[in-house]
Design a protein around this motif. Structure first.
Motif, PDB file in Angstrom:
ATOM      1  N   LEU A  21     -31.650  28.015  32.284  1.00  0.00           N
ATOM      2  CA  LEU A  21     -31.832  26.762  31.541  1.00  0.00           C
ATOM      3  C   LEU A  21     -30.992  25.649  32.158  1.00  0.00           C
ATOM      4  N   TYR A  22     -29.752  25.978  32.533  1.00  0.00           N
ATOM      5  CA  TYR A  22     -28.892  24.969  33.149  1.00  0.00           C
ATOM      6  C   TYR A  22     -29.480  24.500  34.478  1.00  0.00           C
ATOM      7  N   ALA A  23     -29.990  25.445  35.281  1.00  0.00           N
ATOM      8  CA  ALA A  23     -30.582  25.085  36.565  1.00  0.00           C
ATOM      9  C   ALA A  23     -31.836  24.238  36.368  1.00  0.00           C
ATOM     10  N   PHE A  24     -32.668  24.608  35.391  1.00  0.00           N
ATOM     11  CA  PHE A  24     -33.894  23.860  35.112  1.00  0.00           C
ATOM     12  C   PHE A  24     -33.566  22.434  34.655  1.00  0.00           C
ATOM     13  N   PHE A  53     -19.238  19.286  29.982  1.00  0.00           N
ATOM     14  CA  PHE A  53     -17.911  19.592  29.449  1.00  0.00           C
ATOM     15  C   PHE A  53     -17.927  20.745  28.446  1.00  0.00           C
ATOM     16  N   SER A  54     -19.035  20.896  27.735  1.00  0.00           N
ATOM     17  CA  SER A  54     -19.110  21.954  26.726  1.00  0.00           C
ATOM     18  C   SER A  54     -19.585  23.288  27.304  1.00  0.00           C
ATOM     19  N   LEU A  55     -19.900  23.323  28.613  1.00  0.00           N
ATOM     20  CA  LEU A  55     -20.396  24.544  29.247  1.00  0.00           C
ATOM     21  C   LEU A  55     -19.244  25.334  29.856  1.00  0.00           C
ATOM     22  N   ASP A  56     -19.503  26.618  30.118  1.00  0.00           N
ATOM     23  CA  ASP A  56     -18.514  27.392  30.860  1.00  0.00           C
ATOM     24  C   ASP A  56     -18.502  26.930  32.307  1.00  0.00           C
ATOM     25  N   ALA A  57     -17.476  27.311  33.051  1.00  0.00           N
ATOM     26  CA  ALA A  57     -17.297  26.795  34.411  1.00  0.00           C
ATOM     27  C   ALA A  57     -18.501  27.078  35.305  1.00  0.00           C
ATOM     28  N   THR A  58     -19.018  28.304  35.259  1.00  0.00           N
ATOM     29  CA  THR A  58     -20.151  28.667  36.111  1.00  0.00           C
ATOM     30  C   THR A  58     -21.388  27.862  35.748  1.00  0.00           C
ATOM     31  N   GLY A  59     -21.676  27.747  34.453  1.00  0.00           N
ATOM     32  CA  GLY A  59     -22.834  26.981  34.005  1.00  0.00           C
ATOM     33  C   GLY A  59     -22.724  25.519  34.383  1.00  0.00           C
ATOM     34  N   ALA A  60     -21.513  24.957  34.271  1.00  0.00           N
ATOM     35  CA  ALA A  60     -21.317  23.553  34.613  1.00  0.00           C
ATOM     36  C   ALA A  60     -21.590  23.309  36.092  1.00  0.00           C
ATOM     37  N   ILE A  61     -21.085  24.188  36.955  1.00  0.00           N
ATOM     38  CA  ILE A  61     -21.286  24.018  38.397  1.00  0.00           C
ATOM     39  C   ILE A  61     -22.754  24.207  38.761  1.00  0.00           C
ATOM     40  N   ILE A  62     -23.414  25.200  38.158  1.00  0.00           N
ATOM     41  CA  ILE A  62     -24.844  25.433  38.430  1.00  0.00           C
ATOM     42  C   ILE A  62     -25.658  24.195  38.078  1.00  0.00           C
ATOM     43  N   MET A  63     -25.382  23.598  36.931  1.00  0.00           N
ATOM     44  CA  MET A  63     -26.145  22.438  36.485  1.00  0.00           C
ATOM     45  C   MET A  63     -25.894  21.231  37.392  1.00  0.00           C
ATOM     46  N   LEU A  64     -24.635  21.001  37.762  1.00  0.00           N
ATOM     47  CA  LEU A  64     -24.319  19.849  38.595  1.00  0.00           C
ATOM     48  C   LEU A  64     -24.894  20.015  40.011  1.00  0.00           C
ATOM     49  N   CYS A  65     -24.852  21.238  40.548  1.00  0.00           N
ATOM     50  CA  CYS A  65     -25.450  21.474  41.864  1.00  0.00           C
ATOM     51  C   CYS A  65     -26.963  21.262  41.815  1.00  0.00           C
ATOM     52  N   ALA A  66     -27.603  21.682  40.721  1.00  0.00           N
ATOM     53  CA  ALA A  66     -29.047  21.478  40.569  1.00  0.00           C
ATOM     54  C   ALA A  66     -29.368  19.983  40.489  1.00  0.00           C
ATOM     55  N   ILE A  67     -28.518  19.225  39.815  1.00  0.00           N
ATOM     56  CA  ILE A  67     -28.702  17.770  39.774  1.00  0.00           C
ATOM     57  C   ILE A  67     -28.630  17.195  41.189  1.00  0.00           C
ATOM     58  N   TYR A  68     -27.707  17.719  41.973  1.00  0.00           N
ATOM     59  CA  TYR A  68     -27.512  17.236  43.348  1.00  0.00           C
ATOM     60  C   TYR A  68     -28.758  17.435  44.191  1.00  0.00           C
ATOM     61  N   PRO A 351     -14.933  35.728  43.071  1.00  0.00           N
ATOM     62  CA  PRO A 351     -16.186  36.045  43.772  1.00  0.00           C
ATOM     63  C   PRO A 351     -17.405  35.986  42.856  1.00  0.00           C
ATOM     64  N   ALA A 352     -17.247  36.376  41.606  1.00  0.00           N
ATOM     65  CA  ALA A 352     -18.388  36.368  40.686  1.00  0.00           C
ATOM     66  C   ALA A 352     -18.927  34.953  40.516  1.00  0.00           C
ATOM     67  N   LEU A 353     -18.022  33.997  40.367  1.00  0.00           N
ATOM     68  CA  LEU A 353     -18.454  32.607  40.171  1.00  0.00           C
ATOM     69  C   LEU A 353     -19.135  32.066  41.416  1.00  0.00           C
ATOM     70  N   VAL A 354     -18.485  32.220  42.575  1.00  0.00           N
ATOM     71  CA  VAL A 354     -19.011  31.590  43.782  1.00  0.00           C
ATOM     72  C   VAL A 354     -20.354  32.198  44.192  1.00  0.00           C
ATOM     73  N   TRP A 355     -20.529  33.508  44.026  1.00  0.00           N
ATOM     74  CA  TRP A 355     -21.791  34.116  44.418  1.00  0.00           C
ATOM     75  C   TRP A 355     -22.890  33.839  43.394  1.00  0.00           C
ATOM     76  N   THR A 356     -22.523  33.647  42.148  1.00  0.00           N
ATOM     77  CA  THR A 356     -23.522  33.233  41.151  1.00  0.00           C
ATOM     78  C   THR A 356     -24.019  31.824  41.450  1.00  0.00           C
ATOM     79  N   VAL A 357     -23.099  30.955  41.844  1.00  0.00           N
ATOM     80  CA  VAL A 357     -23.481  29.585  42.206  1.00  0.00           C
ATOM     81  C   VAL A 357     -24.383  29.592  43.435  1.00  0.00           C
ATOM     82  N   ILE A 358     -24.031  30.407  44.445  1.00  0.00           N
ATOM     83  CA  ILE A 358     -24.865  30.483  45.650  1.00  0.00           C
ATOM     84  C   ILE A 358     -26.252  31.020  45.305  1.00  0.00           C
TER      85      ILE A 358
END
Length: 499
Positions: A21-24, A53-68, A351-358
């Motif tokens: 959902l965050y990526a979409f 701001f209300s998301l967890d760190a991984t979700g926040a990064i996924i969403m912002l990268c998708a915006i990018y 590692p869990a965060l960075v590989w989930t983002v990738i």
């Protein structure tokens, strides 16, 4: 194998409903940001950071990268339909994309852009997984001498866009470099060429310049021709034909390589890979005269390089903690806000965060393809809007884009001034592309050159002692020699190339 195992675990997390959902959402918002001329990925991502701001760190990064990377694709839409680049990296797409729209091939242009973006982004992410650390280490070895040589090579390659009109292209390059010098001296800190105007201390903004040279100038030319529609030709198809897809295969492959390699080098910027990929495609084409007249390979190469760069530019950030562009710098700030420090230790400590983002990069690129291919027909229907309405809308978006970045009316006047200048340059058949790239690269070139000369004590011999810099500086020599001795093989960049 260890990286593959981590990546599979990352996919397991990235494909959960919440992260999907965050990526979409990020892809949708990013595409909208790209469509709005002048906003751009950097400003759009910065504006939308509070949403995470209300998301967890991984979700926040996924969403912002998708915006990018959503914004990196979204700028294609306005570039093709109305010749207004939604963001800087889409400037090159205007050259052939809008010509295709005028020929009733807007669907083909948007379709191949979506396909090229998906392929380029996906292959770049695969390469990121395989060679992130070694290539990031290589990029770290680039010093100021290598950066300067790379910028000179890039400018020289873009001059090649002018073909036989090389003198005009060189003149426009010099003009672009002169405009780039306006502002505060990066070494002495003293204002120069500002004539006492405080708004010029930060230099001339790129967004107002591009909005003027492309958006406003296009409106003036259209008004002169008394157009009733943005595009007079009827649409012939909503998607690229099999022949067009075959034509684009090589362009997509070469664009992926160019975008990925340049994405690894901090400071290059998103617009440089698209220019270089376009120039390369024109060089290898058996019919270079088609470029600027609606060559689908021009759109495919630029858009593929665009998204390949977007994904590759994450390598210096994740592996070294070095932001390679303003948008990546914004993303780095978002990392830090969420308690994450990008750099070599990130792969060991989280590692869990960075590989989930990738893994989310793969997911996001697939979502962009799924979202945009069915919507090609919807975007192309904008061509049916009467010109008077579209003209007013484009002008409003340009004004908002120019004003919104700094909330300054001065930038609006700059946009209008460059709009008139762009109109005159097109009437005189002067190429605009070299001036645009010179304006972008000028500050980086000056900073790199002055730093290099400070290191060498004022001696230019340092460029001969640095093998990489010397190799890069041979590129302009080869290109200029090629233009001099084989001018007939290159078609000049005419007014139609930038309409």
């Amino acid at each position: 194998m260890e990286a593959l195992g981590h990546l599979l675990q990352g996919f397991a997390a990235a494909l959960t409903p919440g992260y999907l959902l965050y990526a979409f959402t990020g892809c949708m918002l990013g595409t909208l940001i790209g469509v709005l001329p002048g906003l751009g990925p950097a400003a759009g991502t910065a504006i939308l950071i509070p949403l995470t701001f209300s998301l967890d760190a991984t979700g926040a990064i996924i969403m912002l990268c998708a915006i990018y990377y959503g914004a990196m694709y979204g700028g294609t839409i306005t570039s093709v339909l109305i010749n207004v680049p939604g963001e800087a990296a889409s400037v090159v797409t205007c050259i052939d994309g809008h010509q295709m729209a005028k020929q009733g091939r807007a669907g083909s242009a948007l379709g191949i852009a979506a396909i090229g973006s998906f392929v380029g982004g996906t292959l770049a992410t695969v390469a990121l997984v395989a060679v992130a650390m070694p290539l990031a280490s290589l990029a770290l070895k680039f010093g100021p001498a290598e950066f300067f040589a790379l910028m000179v090579a890039g400018l020289c390659l873009v001059v090649g866009l002018a073909g036989n009109n090389m003198l005009a292209a060189l003149l426009m390059t010099v003009i672009g470099l002169l405009f780039a010098m306006i502002g505060v001296d990066p070494v002495r800190g003293a204002p120069r060429f500002t004539f006492g105007v405080e708004e010029l201390y930060d230099g001339i903004g790129f967004v107002p310049v591009v909005m003027g040279l492309f958006g406003v100038a296009e409106l003036l030319l259209a008004a002169e021709k008394r157009q009733t529609h943005m595009v007079e030709a009827e649409l012939k198809s909503w998607m690229p034909t099999k022949a067009e897809c075959r034509q684009s295969v090589g362009a997509i492959g070469r664009g992926t390589v160019v975008g990925f390699v340049l994405g690894l080098i901090p400071g290059v910027g998103a617009i440089v890979p698209t220019f270089m990929a376009y120039v390369l495609e024109k060089r290898v084409s058996k019919t270079p005269e088609r470029f600027g007249k609606g060559a689908i390979e021009g759109v495919a190469s630029a858009e593929t390089a665009n998204n390949a760069y977007a994904n590759a530019s994450m390598v210096p950030l994740l592996a070294l903690g070095i932001p390679s562009s303003p948008t990546i710098a914004v993303l780095m700030g978002a990392f830090i806000v969420n308690g994450i420090t990008p750099g070599p230790f990130l792969f060991k400590e989280q590692p869990a965060l960075v590989w989930t983002v990738i893994a989310s990069f793969f997911v996001g690129n697939a979502l962009l393809l799924i979202l945009n291919l069915p919507l090609v027909g919807l975007w192309a229907k904008l061509l049916k809007i009467p010109f008077s309405y579209m003209c007013a809308g484009v002008l409003i978006f340009c004004v908002i884009g120019a004003y919104g970045l700094k909330q300054s009316l001065f930038d609006v006047w700059v946009m209008l001034g460059f709009g008139i200048l762009g109109y005159l340059l097109r009437k005189l058949d002067f190429p605009i592309a070299p001036a645009i790239l010179a304006l972008i690269l000028g500050p980086m070139m000056e900073k790199s050159l002055r730093t290099t000369l400070e290191i060498s004590g004022g001696s230019f011999g340092i460029f001969l002692d640095r093998p990489v810099a010397l190799a890069l500086l041979t590129i302009p020599v080869i290109v200029i020699a090629f233009l001099i001795f084989k001018p007939r093989s290159l078609a000049p960049l005419r007014e139609s190339d930038i309409e």
